[in-house]
Design an enzyme around this catalytic site. Sequence first.
Site, PDB file in Angstrom:
ATOM      1  N   GLY A   1       0.782   0.822   7.566  1.00  0.00           N
ATOM      2  CA  GLY A   1       1.053  -0.284   8.484  1.00  0.00           C
ATOM      3  C   GLY A   1      -0.202  -0.975   8.991  1.00  0.00           C
TER       4      GLY A   1
ATOM      5  CD  GLU B   1       3.834   7.361   3.344  1.00  0.00           C
ATOM      6  OE1 GLU B   1       4.166   6.269   2.879  1.00  0.00           O
ATOM      7  OE2 GLU B   1       4.292   7.811   4.407  1.00  0.00           O
TER       8      GLU B   1
ATOM      9  CG  HIS C   1       6.787   8.509   7.830  1.00  0.00           C
ATOM     10  ND1 HIS C   1       6.028   7.933   8.809  1.00  0.00           N
ATOM     11  CD2 HIS C   1       6.769   7.652   6.778  1.00  0.00           C
ATOM     12  CE1 HIS C   1       5.573   6.764   8.384  1.00  0.00           C
ATOM     13  NE2 HIS C   1       6.014   6.565   7.149  1.00  0.00           N
TER      14      HIS C   1
ATOM     15  CG  ASN D   1      10.163   4.516   6.066  1.00  0.00           C
ATOM     16  OD1 ASN D   1      11.213   4.450   6.706  1.00  0.00           O
ATOM     17  ND2 ASN D   1       9.075   5.103   6.531  1.00  0.00           N
TER      18      ASN D   1
ATOM     19  CD  GLU E   1       5.595   5.086  11.107  1.00  0.00           C
ATOM     20  OE1 GLU E   1       6.830   5.003  10.974  1.00  0.00           O
ATOM     21  OE2 GLU E   1       4.808   4.297  10.542  1.00  0.00           O
TER      22      GLU E   1
ATOM     23  CE  LYS F   1       7.095   2.399   8.288  1.00  0.00           C
ATOM     24  NZ  LYS F   1       5.706   2.433   8.651  1.00  0.00           N
TER      25      LYS F   1
ATOM     26  CB  SER G   1      -1.176  -1.297   3.376  1.00  0.00           C
ATOM     27  OG  SER G   1      -1.158  -1.035   4.767  1.00  0.00           O
TER      28      SER G   1
HETATM   29  C1  PEP Z   1       5.289   4.007   5.354  1.00  0.00           C
HETATM   30  O1  PEP Z   1       5.729   3.845   6.471  1.00  0.00           O
HETATM   31  O2  PEP Z   1       5.618   5.020   4.707  1.00  0.00           O
HETATM   32  C2  PEP Z   1       4.388   3.007   4.814  1.00  0.00           C
HETATM   33  C3  PEP Z   1       3.758   3.284   3.709  1.00  0.00           C
HETATM   34  O3  PEP Z   1       4.251   1.843   5.519  1.00  0.00           O
HETATM   35  P1  PEP Z   1       3.439   0.531   5.069  1.00  0.00           P
HETATM   36  O4  PEP Z   1       3.813   0.251   3.631  1.00  0.00           O
HETATM   37  O5  PEP Z   1       3.895  -0.540   5.986  1.00  0.00           O
HETATM   38  O6  PEP Z   1       1.990   0.844   5.202  1.00  0.00           O
END
Ligand code: PEP
Length: 252
Positions: free
Chosen positions: A175, A169, A97, A9, A99, A11, A215
Amino acid sequence: MRKKIVAGNWKMNLNKEQSLQLVNDISAGLGNIDENTRVIVSPPFINIPYVVDAEKRNTKVEVAAQNMHFKESGAYTGEVSADMLLSAGIDTVILGHSERREYFNEDANLLTQKVEQALEHKMDVIFCFGEKLEDRQADNHFNVVEYQLKDALFHLKESDWQRIVLAYEPVWAIGTGETASADQAQEMHAFIRNLITDQYDEDVAEEVSILYGGSVKPANAQEIFSKPDVDGGLIGGASLKSQDFLAIINAI
Ligand code: PEP
């Protein structure tokens, strides 16, 4: 047999040149991936055509969208429809997601409409969900996840599930550099598969791919992916560096 999936992703990152560089580096570094594995990248809308075009020469990497509108067309300034995505060569979309939920107020009602719109257009959906830190601290994470899934997905027909990929998630791990342990991921993924068995049946539950996101990096991917109910990952930060993303793909 359910698919293994590593999805990046991107973003709101990377301009046109950077996007092309990254996807070309990923393609060049990708060895043979078995036919049961999907590798996906998700650029921002504006860079989708360039990445799709680059990938025409290399069919191993799929391209997905990060979002989509729930209506067919019309006066929705700034939005992008399913039909537009399909005509740009995209048939997979990430929905829900955290966000989008947090910064754009996407709630269960809206997400249900988006999922239905995607399925009507025979698109695959990578549906994201997961608890916040306070939910986990209050030991409420299973309830939150159950509610998120039931609300947005459990009215779907059994056949619709062929197009659904789940991405668990935990918001506290996105993040932040903080990762759920492999055992925490497995515990939640097994819980999710049980919910699907209860609502539908074991065949549906066994076929749906459940990704972990939060992460994931080269150092922890292998341990997380080794768990029986973890079928891959949705990768944010580490998908922006070809070496890291390739190492994560190699861990699957
Ligand atoms: C995400 O945005 O779906 C995500 C898992 O980000 P990160 O790997 O940076 O934690």
